[in-house]
Scaffold this motif. Structure first.
Motif, PDB file in Angstrom:
ATOM      1  N   VAL A 152       0.816  -1.005   0.006  1.00  0.00           N
ATOM      2  CA  VAL A 152       0.015  -0.066  -0.142  1.00  0.00           C
ATOM      3  C   VAL A 152       0.856   1.172   0.069  1.00  0.00           C
ATOM      4  O   VAL A 152       0.385   2.300  -0.277  1.00  0.00           O
ATOM      5  N   ASN A 153       2.119   1.039   0.107  1.00  0.00           N
ATOM      6  CA  ASN A 153       2.974   2.359   0.025  1.00  0.00           C
ATOM      7  C   ASN A 153       3.220   2.910  -1.455  1.00  0.00           C
ATOM      8  O   ASN A 153       3.502   2.016  -2.140  1.00  0.00           O
ATOM      9  N   GLN A 154       2.789   4.059  -1.448  1.00  0.00           N
ATOM     10  CA  GLN A 154       2.658   4.479  -2.880  1.00  0.00           C
ATOM     11  C   GLN A 154       4.069   5.176  -3.233  1.00  0.00           C
ATOM     12  O   GLN A 154       4.404   4.998  -4.510  1.00  0.00           O
ATOM     13  N   ALA A 155       5.000   5.337  -2.579  1.00  0.00           N
ATOM     14  CA  ALA A 155       6.259   5.611  -2.886  1.00  0.00           C
ATOM     15  C   ALA A 155       7.458   5.516  -1.673  1.00  0.00           C
ATOM     16  O   ALA A 155       7.140   5.626  -0.695  1.00  0.00           O
ATOM     17  N   LYS A 172       7.912  16.417  -8.679  1.00  0.00           N
ATOM     18  CA  LYS A 172       7.558  17.014  -7.627  1.00  0.00           C
ATOM     19  C   LYS A 172       6.042  16.989  -7.637  1.00  0.00           C
ATOM     20  O   LYS A 172       5.325  16.525  -6.561  1.00  0.00           O
ATOM     21  N   LYS A 173       5.513  17.383  -8.744  1.00  0.00           N
ATOM     22  CA  LYS A 173       3.856  17.394  -8.922  1.00  0.00           C
ATOM     23  C   LYS A 173       3.421  15.918  -8.918  1.00  0.00           C
ATOM     24  O   LYS A 173       2.374  15.641  -8.368  1.00  0.00           O
ATOM     25  N   LEU A 174       4.243  15.039  -9.635  1.00  0.00           N
ATOM     26  CA  LEU A 174       3.505  13.540  -9.702  1.00  0.00           C
ATOM     27  C   LEU A 174       3.812  13.045  -8.412  1.00  0.00           C
ATOM     28  O   LEU A 174       2.930  12.170  -7.951  1.00  0.00           O
ATOM     29  N   LEU A 175       4.767  13.443  -7.509  1.00  0.00           N
ATOM     30  CA  LEU A 175       4.752  12.727  -6.387  1.00  0.00           C
ATOM     31  C   LEU A 175       3.762  13.273  -5.366  1.00  0.00           C
ATOM     32  O   LEU A 175       3.102  12.559  -4.413  1.00  0.00           O
ATOM     33  N   GLU A 176       3.409  14.376  -5.581  1.00  0.00           N
ATOM     34  CA  GLU A 176       2.285  15.198  -4.849  1.00  0.00           C
ATOM     35  C   GLU A 176       0.898  14.553  -5.205  1.00  0.00           C
ATOM     36  O   GLU A 176      -0.084  14.022  -4.228  1.00  0.00           O
ATOM     37  N   SER A 177       0.844  14.146  -6.484  1.00  0.00           N
ATOM     38  CA  SER A 177      -0.647  13.567  -6.749  1.00  0.00           C
ATOM     39  C   SER A 177      -0.651  12.102  -6.332  1.00  0.00           C
ATOM     40  O   SER A 177      -1.769  11.690  -6.024  1.00  0.00           O
ATOM     41  N   LEU A 178       0.472  11.288  -6.215  1.00  0.00           N
ATOM     42  CA  LEU A 178       0.233  10.098  -5.631  1.00  0.00           C
ATOM     43  C   LEU A 178       0.176   9.993  -4.184  1.00  0.00           C
ATOM     44  O   LEU A 178      -0.543   9.269  -3.614  1.00  0.00           O
ATOM     45  N   CYS A 179       0.363  11.255  -3.216  1.00  0.00           N
ATOM     46  CA  CYS A 179       0.301  11.139  -1.849  1.00  0.00           C
ATOM     47  C   CYS A 179      -0.769  12.305  -1.285  1.00  0.00           C
ATOM     48  O   CYS A 179      -0.550  12.621  -0.274  1.00  0.00           O
ATOM     49  N   ALA A 316       0.727   6.085   1.975  1.00  0.00           N
ATOM     50  CA  ALA A 316       0.015   4.957   1.751  1.00  0.00           C
ATOM     51  C   ALA A 316      -1.298   4.966   1.488  1.00  0.00           C
ATOM     52  O   ALA A 316      -1.961   6.117   1.765  1.00  0.00           O
ATOM     53  N   SER A 317      -1.994   4.108   0.706  1.00  0.00           N
ATOM     54  CA  SER A 317      -3.499   4.199   0.524  1.00  0.00           C
ATOM     55  C   SER A 317      -4.138   3.780   1.538  1.00  0.00           C
ATOM     56  O   SER A 317      -5.412   3.875   1.612  1.00  0.00           O
ATOM     57  N   THR A 318      -3.675   3.123   2.578  1.00  0.00           N
ATOM     58  CA  THR A 318      -4.346   2.682   3.924  1.00  0.00           C
ATOM     59  C   THR A 318      -4.028   3.523   5.356  1.00  0.00           C
ATOM     60  O   THR A 318      -2.941   4.280   5.071  1.00  0.00           O
ATOM     61  N   LYS A 319      -4.592   3.299   6.241  1.00  0.00           N
ATOM     62  CA  LYS A 319      -4.194   4.067   7.527  1.00  0.00           C
ATOM     63  C   LYS A 319      -2.901   3.367   8.276  1.00  0.00           C
ATOM     64  O   LYS A 319      -2.557   3.763   9.216  1.00  0.00           O
ATOM     65  N   SER A 320      -2.473   2.191   7.603  1.00  0.00           N
ATOM     66  CA  SER A 320      -1.350   1.578   8.425  1.00  0.00           C
ATOM     67  C   SER A 320      -0.705   0.763   7.213  1.00  0.00           C
ATOM     68  O   SER A 320      -1.152   0.462   6.317  1.00  0.00           O
TER      69      SER A 320
END
Length: 560
Positions: A152-155, A172-179, A316-320
């Protein structure tokens, strides 16, 4: 006188015997010929007929025909096997009794027709039934499910911090869009968005995401440790870059695999053209992809040791910290973002695989699609996928809607080399993808469930890793992992089957033609004693007997 006698003697024919009857024709019309009473009566009747000018040739024929029809009808009523008709034709009964029996017979016809219409309506409105097939499916005829695993870790944190410090504005913008939960329309401006096309974004995604070689620490198949690179392939999903096990070869998955703009897949063993409807081919090798289960229990299943690498978590896409895992059909593209199950590190989990097998009888093809609400693979061909399933159809439908609205598709959707993949410049359009998905029921009505489907469900049990287990795997894993690292980062998960056979649910006809005729015949027999021979009897009296009676009656020629 002698001449007169001679003339009489020569003007008509006589016999030498004086007792012979009179000659049948007399040349001398003045001579009286004696005839018998029967001849006189028949001739007088014949003469009286011509003396009555209101009788014509048609009157005689119609009179004879009507009397013959009434006679045949009465005979049919008296000898018919249908209940009650003989009382209608019985002369000894009064007219009131005859009408009583005629009314009773008519009521029985009405009742039989009412019940037959009910049976017919049920046959046409709900002709299909799902029943348990007495013949179970053997384990060796069922493929091991495809398993897709995503971190679930996006980066990765190290890569993300490097991009934030030294990266260009696009990274930087792509990283921001992932997170972030913000829409891409709020992040990208026109000059940066034009540079963030699909090729650039794909390279960025591969660099920033944890690769399969790091996530899959150990893979054990059928009690034998194998290289995870031989078992898993990297795949772009709606959750990002993930790892997939036991999918069919892309040549068997897509219609034109060479035209696809996707990641490459490798298979160490020969591929098999398996489909849910056709199963494994008769000449398929036992070790071909997709793999079959080798037995029951964890010793004959798949065991994975997954490394979450919590220290590298950036967003991450989840809380944990956890993994998303999805079991799916080997011929389908996974929708793991919404359907994947979450498993955290530091535990040992056992996943008992429970397949749900739905097949259909061949006779079901004769029923209208709108009533059976399922499709055979030969009834609908998909554009990209070779095998029809409901999820594959919905995936193509979603891509088609996206292409219609935005002139591009998202990176995880089916596409070919000529299809434009949405970049960040298309954020104003694809940010509304949730609306497109909500409207899929309106625009994808042609996507019906397949008549033959195989899906997989899991029954999970888990426990915390013991100290002895942690120390054992710390020694076995490469990279000199510590016991503390194994406890905080590792997930040990077993996938296995519990049974050697599995129940099949078969879709079939609730009423076939034979059942419909049986019910109809039973109702007709109950109400009026009708049988097939009753129908033959009626046809005989209407056609064959009437024809024979007509040919048997003497032909009479009369003058007008």
């Amino acid at each position: 006188m002698q001449h007169e006698g001679l003339n009489q003697k020569t003007n008509y024919w006589t016999t030498e015997n004086s007792q012979d009857p009179a000659p049948w024709y007399v040349w001398d019309h003045k001579r009286t010929i004696s005839r018998s009473k029967s001849e006189v009566g028949s001739w007088s009747t014949y003469l009286r007929f011509f003396e009555r000018p209101h009788h014509t040739h048609q009157d005689v024929i119609s009179g004879c025909d009507s009397r013959g029809v009434r006679k045949d009808l009465r005979e049919y009523l008296l000898t018919s096997t249908l209940h009650g008709l003989r009382y209608v034709g019985e002369k000894k009964l009064t007219w009131f009794e005859r009408f009583f029996w005629l009314g009773a017979f008519s009521c029985s016809i009405v009742c039989a027709g009412f019940f037959i219409l009910n049976v017919y309506d049920k046959w046409r409105s709900s002709p299909m039934i799902v029943s348990i097939n007495p013949e179970n499916m053997a384990l060796q005829n069922l493929p091991f499910p495809a398993i897709t695993v995503c971190n679930v870790n996006q980066a990765k944190k190290s890569v993300a911090e490097r991009y934030k410090k030294d990266g260009n504005p696009v990274n930087k913008k792509l990283l921001e869009s992932l997170c972030t939960s913000q829409d891409d329309t709020e992040i990208f401006v026109s000059d940066v968005a034009q540079s963030a096309d699909w090729d650039y974004f794909r390279s960025f995604l591969i660099n920033v995401t944890q690769p399969c070689s790091e996530m899959l620490a150990m893979c054990i198949w059928d009690s034998g440790e194998m290289s995870c690179q031989d078992l898993f392939n990297a795949q772009l999903t709606d959750e990002g870059l993930c790892c997939t096990f036991n999918v069919v070869h892309r040549n068997k998955l897509f219609r034109n695999p060479k035209d696809l703009n996707d990641m490459n897949f490798t298979f160490p063993l020969p591929s098999v053209d398996w489909t849910p409807e056709g199963g494994y081919p008769a000449d398929a090798p036992y070790n071909g992809f997709p793999w079959r289960p080798r037995g029951i229990g964890t010793d004959h299943g798949l065991t994975l040791v997954l490394d979450a690498n919590v220290a590298e978590y950036y967003c991450a896409s989840t809380k944990s910290p956890s993994f998303k895992i999805l079991l799916h059909n080997p011929t389908e593209t996974p929708n793991i973002a919404n359907l994947g199950d979450i498993y955290g590190p530091g535990i040992e989990a056992r996943i008992a695989i429970q397949p749900r097998i739905m097949d259909a009888a061949p006779s079901l093809q004769g029923i209208d699609v709108k009533k059976r609400v399922c499709l055979f693979s030969s009834e609908k061909a998909l554009v990209f996928y070779r095998t029809y399933t409901l999820k594959n159809c919905e995936m193509e439908c979603e891509a088609r809607n996206m292409l219609t609205l935005c002139k591009c598709v998202l990176y995880y959707m089916p596409k070919n080399k000529t299809t434009r993949v949405c970049g960040k410049a298309d954020a104003n359009c694809y940010s509304n993808i949730s609306f497109i998905r909500r409207g899929r029921q309106m625009s994808c009505e042609e996507c019906l469930p397949a008549c033959t489907e195989i899906s997989y469900y899991e029954r999970m049990s888990s426990a915390r890793l013991s100290k002895a287990m942690v120390e054992q795997y710390a020694k076995r894993l490469s990279g000199n992992k510590t016991a503390e690292y194994v406890t905080n980062n590792m997930l040990i998960i077993h996938f296995f089957f519990e049974d050697l056979t599995f129940t099949r649910y078969t879709k079939g006809e609730i009423f076939g033609l034979t059942e419909f005729l049986s019910n109809t015949g039973g109702l007709l027999g109950l109400c009026m004693g009708f049988s097939m021979m009753s129908l033959v009897e009626l046809i005989y009296y209407v056609t064959l007997r009437a024809l024979c009676q007509t040919r048997r009656r003497p032909k009479r020629h009369f003058t007008q």
